[in-house]
Design a protein around this motif. Structure first.
Motif, PDB file in Angstrom:
ATOM      1  N   ARG A  17       0.872  -1.172   0.000  1.00  0.00           N
ATOM      2  CA  ARG A  17       0.000   0.000   0.000  1.00  0.00           C
ATOM      3  C   ARG A  17       0.906   1.218   0.000  1.00  0.00           C
ATOM      4  O   ARG A  17       2.028   1.164   0.494  1.00  0.00           O
ATOM      5  CB  ARG A  17      -0.899   0.015   1.234  1.00  0.00           C
ATOM      6  CG  ARG A  17      -1.935  -1.083   1.230  1.00  0.00           C
ATOM      7  CD  ARG A  17      -2.920  -0.961   2.408  1.00  0.00           C
ATOM      8  NE  ARG A  17      -3.448  -2.272   2.693  1.00  0.00           N
ATOM      9  CZ  ARG A  17      -3.083  -3.053   3.701  1.00  0.00           C
ATOM     10  NH1 ARG A  17      -2.189  -2.643   4.574  1.00  0.00           N
ATOM     11  NH2 ARG A  17      -3.609  -4.243   3.864  1.00  0.00           N
ATOM     12  N   GLN A  18       0.393   2.315  -0.531  1.00  0.00           N
ATOM     13  CA  GLN A  18       1.197   3.533  -0.580  1.00  0.00           C
ATOM     14  C   GLN A  18       0.467   4.697   0.066  1.00  0.00           C
ATOM     15  O   GLN A  18      -0.770   4.701   0.144  1.00  0.00           O
ATOM     16  CB  GLN A  18       1.610   3.873  -2.005  1.00  0.00           C
ATOM     17  CG  GLN A  18       0.490   4.299  -2.902  1.00  0.00           C
ATOM     18  CD  GLN A  18       0.987   4.701  -4.286  1.00  0.00           C
ATOM     19  OE1 GLN A  18       2.173   4.855  -4.518  1.00  0.00           O
ATOM     20  NE2 GLN A  18       0.060   4.875  -5.210  1.00  0.00           N
ATOM     21  N   ARG A  19       1.255   5.662   0.525  1.00  0.00           N
ATOM     22  CA  ARG A  19       0.740   6.925   1.051  1.00  0.00           C
ATOM     23  C   ARG A  19       1.747   7.993   0.651  1.00  0.00           C
ATOM     24  O   ARG A  19       2.957   7.786   0.793  1.00  0.00           O
ATOM     25  CB  ARG A  19       0.607   6.876   2.575  1.00  0.00           C
ATOM     26  CG  ARG A  19       0.033   8.178   3.144  1.00  0.00           C
ATOM     27  CD  ARG A  19       0.027   8.253   4.658  1.00  0.00           C
ATOM     28  NE  ARG A  19      -0.539   7.084   5.281  1.00  0.00           N
ATOM     29  CZ  ARG A  19      -0.196   6.661   6.514  1.00  0.00           C
ATOM     30  NH1 ARG A  19       0.722   7.295   7.217  1.00  0.00           N
ATOM     31  NH2 ARG A  19      -0.754   5.591   7.029  1.00  0.00           N
ATOM     32  N   ASP A  20       1.260   9.092   0.168  1.00  0.00           N
ATOM     33  CA  ASP A  20       2.127  10.214  -0.228  1.00  0.00           C
ATOM     34  C   ASP A  20       3.186   9.782  -1.242  1.00  0.00           C
ATOM     35  O   ASP A  20       4.328  10.258  -1.212  1.00  0.00           O
ATOM     36  CB  ASP A  20       2.803  10.851   0.992  1.00  0.00           C
ATOM     37  CG  ASP A  20       1.808  11.344   2.042  1.00  0.00           C
ATOM     38  OD1 ASP A  20       0.695  11.757   1.638  1.00  0.00           O
ATOM     39  OD2 ASP A  20       2.136  11.298   3.237  1.00  0.00           O
ATOM     40  N   GLY A  21       2.837   8.838  -2.121  1.00  0.00           N
ATOM     41  CA  GLY A  21       3.751   8.399  -3.167  1.00  0.00           C
ATOM     42  C   GLY A  21       4.854   7.467  -2.693  1.00  0.00           C
ATOM     43  O   GLY A  21       5.798   7.203  -3.437  1.00  0.00           O
ATOM     44  N   LEU A  22       4.735   6.946  -1.454  1.00  0.00           N
ATOM     45  CA  LEU A  22       5.740   6.041  -0.893  1.00  0.00           C
ATOM     46  C   LEU A  22       5.061   4.801  -0.311  1.00  0.00           C
ATOM     47  O   LEU A  22       3.876   4.840   0.029  1.00  0.00           O
ATOM     48  CB  LEU A  22       6.532   6.758   0.208  1.00  0.00           C
ATOM     49  CG  LEU A  22       7.351   7.963  -0.246  1.00  0.00           C
ATOM     50  CD1 LEU A  22       7.847   8.752   0.963  1.00  0.00           C
ATOM     51  CD2 LEU A  22       8.524   7.520  -1.126  1.00  0.00           C
ATOM     52  N   LEU A  23       5.814   3.727  -0.177  1.00  0.00           N
ATOM     53  CA  LEU A  23       5.259   2.493   0.377  1.00  0.00           C
ATOM     54  C   LEU A  23       5.022   2.652   1.871  1.00  0.00           C
ATOM     55  O   LEU A  23       5.938   2.989   2.625  1.00  0.00           O
ATOM     56  CB  LEU A  23       6.203   1.311   0.126  1.00  0.00           C
ATOM     57  CG  LEU A  23       6.445   0.966  -1.341  1.00  0.00           C
ATOM     58  CD1 LEU A  23       7.531  -0.089  -1.467  1.00  0.00           C
ATOM     59  CD2 LEU A  23       5.159   0.511  -2.011  1.00  0.00           C
ATOM     60  N   VAL A  24       3.776   2.406   2.308  1.00  0.00           N
ATOM     61  CA  VAL A  24       3.439   2.529   3.718  1.00  0.00           C
ATOM     62  C   VAL A  24       3.147   1.165   4.346  1.00  0.00           C
ATOM     63  O   VAL A  24       3.103   1.036   5.560  1.00  0.00           O
ATOM     64  CB  VAL A  24       2.270   3.508   3.932  1.00  0.00           C
ATOM     65  CG1 VAL A  24       0.942   2.911   3.451  1.00  0.00           C
ATOM     66  CG2 VAL A  24       2.188   3.978   5.380  1.00  0.00           C
ATOM     67  N   TYR A  25       2.974   0.140   3.509  1.00  0.00           N
ATOM     68  CA  TYR A  25       2.774  -1.226   3.999  1.00  0.00           C
ATOM     69  C   TYR A  25       3.413  -2.206   3.016  1.00  0.00           C
ATOM     70  O   TYR A  25       3.221  -2.091   1.813  1.00  0.00           O
ATOM     71  CB  TYR A  25       1.291  -1.572   4.138  1.00  0.00           C
ATOM     72  CG  TYR A  25       1.070  -2.990   4.560  1.00  0.00           C
ATOM     73  CD1 TYR A  25       1.231  -3.365   5.882  1.00  0.00           C
ATOM     74  CD2 TYR A  25       0.751  -3.972   3.635  1.00  0.00           C
ATOM     75  CE1 TYR A  25       1.064  -4.698   6.284  1.00  0.00           C
ATOM     76  CE2 TYR A  25       0.583  -5.295   4.011  1.00  0.00           C
ATOM     77  CZ  TYR A  25       0.739  -5.643   5.344  1.00  0.00           C
ATOM     78  OH  TYR A  25       0.588  -6.964   5.717  1.00  0.00           O
ATOM     79  N   ILE A  26       4.178  -3.149   3.574  1.00  0.00           N
ATOM     80  CA  ILE A  26       4.734  -4.249   2.792  1.00  0.00           C
ATOM     81  C   ILE A  26       4.471  -5.521   3.593  1.00  0.00           C
ATOM     82  O   ILE A  26       4.902  -5.629   4.744  1.00  0.00           O
ATOM     83  CB  ILE A  26       6.264  -4.103   2.573  1.00  0.00           C
ATOM     84  CG1 ILE A  26       6.581  -2.778   1.892  1.00  0.00           C
ATOM     85  CG2 ILE A  26       6.806  -5.285   1.765  1.00  0.00           C
ATOM     86  CD1 ILE A  26       8.068  -2.408   1.921  1.00  0.00           C
ATOM     87  N   GLY A  27       3.747  -6.441   3.000  1.00  0.00           N
ATOM     88  CA  GLY A  27       3.484  -7.723   3.645  1.00  0.00           C
ATOM     89  C   GLY A  27       3.984  -8.835   2.753  1.00  0.00           C
ATOM     90  O   GLY A  27       3.578  -8.930   1.590  1.00  0.00           O
ATOM     91  N   ASP A  28       4.891  -9.659   3.267  1.00  0.00           N
ATOM     92  CA  ASP A  28       5.429 -10.795   2.521  1.00  0.00           C
ATOM     93  C   ASP A  28       4.824 -12.082   3.058  1.00  0.00           C
ATOM     94  O   ASP A  28       4.793 -12.287   4.281  1.00  0.00           O
ATOM     95  CB  ASP A  28       6.957 -10.868   2.646  1.00  0.00           C
ATOM     96  CG  ASP A  28       7.674  -9.770   1.878  1.00  0.00           C
ATOM     97  OD1 ASP A  28       7.045  -9.157   0.997  1.00  0.00           O
ATOM     98  OD2 ASP A  28       8.857  -9.544   2.165  1.00  0.00           O
ATOM     99  N   TYR A  29       4.364 -12.951   2.153  1.00  0.00           N
ATOM    100  CA  TYR A  29       3.697 -14.201   2.518  1.00  0.00           C
ATOM    101  C   TYR A  29       4.347 -15.363   1.762  1.00  0.00           C
ATOM    102  O   TYR A  29       4.473 -15.306   0.554  1.00  0.00           O
ATOM    103  CB  TYR A  29       2.214 -14.142   2.122  1.00  0.00           C
ATOM    104  CG  TYR A  29       1.453 -13.028   2.817  1.00  0.00           C
ATOM    105  CD1 TYR A  29       0.702 -13.291   3.953  1.00  0.00           C
ATOM    106  CD2 TYR A  29       1.501 -11.732   2.323  1.00  0.00           C
ATOM    107  CE1 TYR A  29       0.007 -12.280   4.589  1.00  0.00           C
ATOM    108  CE2 TYR A  29       0.803 -10.707   2.965  1.00  0.00           C
ATOM    109  CZ  TYR A  29       0.064 -10.989   4.086  1.00  0.00           C
ATOM    110  OH  TYR A  29      -0.609  -9.970   4.723  1.00  0.00           O
ATOM    111  N   SER A  30       4.770 -16.381   2.521  1.00  0.00           N
ATOM    112  CA  SER A  30       5.323 -17.584   1.896  1.00  0.00           C
ATOM    113  C   SER A  30       4.889 -18.796   2.700  1.00  0.00           C
ATOM    114  O   SER A  30       4.430 -18.674   3.840  1.00  0.00           O
ATOM    115  CB  SER A  30       6.851 -17.509   1.830  1.00  0.00           C
ATOM    116  OG  SER A  30       7.396 -17.469   3.129  1.00  0.00           O
TER     117      SER A  30
END
Length: 123
Positions: free
Chosen positions: A109-122
């Protein structure tokens, strides 16, 4: 959002922590799930940068490649192929020089043109 994600992944693949951080909002949340269980969570760019720096010694080479991509309701999902070569021996018996390949997915997800959430699933 895809261009931003591709910049993040390119920096990740180069092991360029500063380049990764340049794509992140100061309030970024990172979560890593393995087999549905949360294994790592960081809050803020400083915590995520520290995690990236402290774990960078594990691999002599690594890369994430987007296999499929979609955006829906403000969330981008990238199906990822990860491969890497270990740089060190690990307590679980993995030896330096061994390779690993995993399929997973990452949500962004992004906010203000930057990544605000990164979720990695394996698995």
């Amino acid at each position: 959002m895809r261009e931003l994600i591709e910049r993040y992944l390119a920096a990740y693949n180069r092991m360029d922590v500063n380049g990764m951080a340049a794509t992140m909002h100061r309030e970024v949340v990172f979560e890593n799930y393995t087999a549905g269980v949360l294994s790592v969570r960081t809050l803020g760019v400083d915590e995520l940068t520290h995690l990236a720096e402290s774990s960078s010694f594990l691999f002599s080479a690594r890369r994430q490649v987007i296999l499929a991509y979609e955006e829906r309701d403000g969330t981008a999902t990238a199906h990822i192929l990860f491969d890497g070569t270990f740089a060190v021996d690990l307590p679980n018996g993995v030896r330096a020089g061994q390779s690993i390949t995993l399929n997973g997915r990452s949500e962004f997800r992004q906010r203000d043109g930057l990544l605000v959430y990164i979720g990695d699933y394996s698995e």
